[in-house]
Each structure stands twice: as C-alpha cells, then as structure tokens.
Design a protein around this motif. Structure first.
Motif, mmCIF file in Angstrom:
data_model
loop_
_atom_site.group_PDB
_atom_site.id
_atom_site.type_symbol
_atom_site.label_atom_id
_atom_site.label_comp_id
_atom_site.label_asym_id
_atom_site.label_seq_id
_atom_site.Cartn_x
_atom_site.Cartn_y
_atom_site.Cartn_z
ATOM 1 N N ALA A 67 -13.724 1.472 2.487
ATOM 2 C CA ALA A 67 -13.851 1.567 1.203
ATOM 3 C C ALA A 67 -12.729 1.460 0.685
ATOM 4 N N LEU A 68 -11.765 1.708 1.090
ATOM 5 C CA LEU A 68 -10.667 1.552 -0.371
ATOM 6 C C LEU A 68 -10.327 0.092 -0.730
ATOM 7 N N LEU A 128 -11.012 -1.077 -4.148
ATOM 8 C CA LEU A 128 -9.524 -1.536 -5.641
ATOM 9 C C LEU A 128 -9.169 -2.962 -5.128
ATOM 10 N N ARG A 129 -10.185 -3.736 -5.530
ATOM 11 C CA ARG A 129 -10.632 -4.804 -5.298
ATOM 12 C C ARG A 129 -10.809 -4.827 -6.615
ATOM 13 N N ILE A 161 -2.253 3.563 -6.739
ATOM 14 C CA ILE A 161 -3.102 2.637 -6.547
ATOM 15 C C ILE A 161 -2.865 1.371 -6.275
ATOM 16 N N LEU A 162 -1.935 0.830 -7.747
ATOM 17 C CA LEU A 162 -1.600 -0.665 -7.845
ATOM 18 C C LEU A 162 -0.869 -1.179 -6.194
ATOM 19 N N ARG A 163 -0.014 0.189 -5.630
ATOM 20 C CA ARG A 163 0.882 -0.414 -4.441
ATOM 21 C C ARG A 163 0.160 -1.251 -3.503
ATOM 22 N N VAL A 164 -0.591 0.153 -3.580
ATOM 23 C CA VAL A 164 -1.860 0.105 -2.228
ATOM 24 C C VAL A 164 -2.641 -1.295 -2.366
ATOM 25 N N ARG A 175 -1.880 -8.920 2.902
ATOM 26 C CA ARG A 175 -2.248 -8.701 4.088
ATOM 27 C C ARG A 175 -3.832 -9.843 4.525
ATOM 28 N N GLY A 176 -4.157 -9.928 3.260
ATOM 29 C CA GLY A 176 -5.410 -10.594 2.891
ATOM 30 C C GLY A 176 -6.305 -10.244 2.779
ATOM 31 N N LEU A 177 -6.581 -8.620 3.333
ATOM 32 C CA LEU A 177 -7.982 -7.922 2.908
ATOM 33 C C LEU A 177 -8.370 -7.877 1.616
ATOM 34 N N ILE A 178 -7.814 -8.193 0.701
ATOM 35 C CA ILE A 178 -8.585 -8.463 -0.497
ATOM 36 C C ILE A 178 -8.477 -9.239 -0.805
#
Length: 96
Positions: free
Chosen positions: A54-55, A59-60, A83-86, A93-96
């Motif tokens: 969900a995050l 955030l994408r 939010i932008l920090r996350v 970490r290549g998650l987005i």
C-alpha cells in the motif's frame, strides 16, 4: 526519537492492529507516519506485506506538487516532508 523508541512504538501498533484496534488503512497511515519521522529498515522489514504494498502504491506517484489534508493532526507542510522522506527512502532501495 531514536530507532529503539520507534521500534517499540511500531511493535505496539502491530499488537493493537492484531487486536482489532486499527483497520488496514489506519495501520498503513500510522506506518507512514512512523517511517516519515525516521525511515528505518528494521521497521520496514517488520511491516505486514499488505502495508508495504500500500505504501509503495500510494507513494509511487506522490510529488511535492500534491496537496495533502491532515485534519489538524500535523501541519500539511511537515506531513508532506515526511511523506517525501519515505518516498526518497523507498526509491533509494529500488522499491519505487
């Protein structure tokens, strides 16, 4: 707040979630708030998969141009920074 305190707070949220005090959406919001204060791999790894997904989904496409509403819980400017920090942490970490 140091990482140990954040981990203790997070563990408490998970217990309350399992006990039915929070919905999936509320847990996701609270996890975003915790990660926004101090992005931490230990917290991320402990999150349920549905919260991580969900995050990432939420955030994408989030950007500094987006408006947010906080309903008095925090200043919109501070919440947007968190939010932008996350998002930056996830991107790193290549998650987005």
């Amino acid at each position: 707040m140091d990482r140990d305190s954040i981990l203790i707070e997070f563990e408490g949220l998970l217990i309350q979630y399992r006990d039915g005090f929070y919905t999936d959406g509320e847990l996701t919001s609270l996890c975003l708030e915790i990660m926004g204060r101090n992005p931490c791999g230990q917290v991320w790894e402990a999150m349920p998969e549905h919260v991580k997904s969900a995050l990432i989904d939420q955030l994408r496409d989030f950007s500094d141009d987006d408006d947010i509403v906080t309903f008095g819980r925090a200043s919109a400017r501070d919440a947007k920074k968190e939010i932008l920090r996350v998002k930056i942490w996830l991107e790193g970490r290549g998650l987005i």
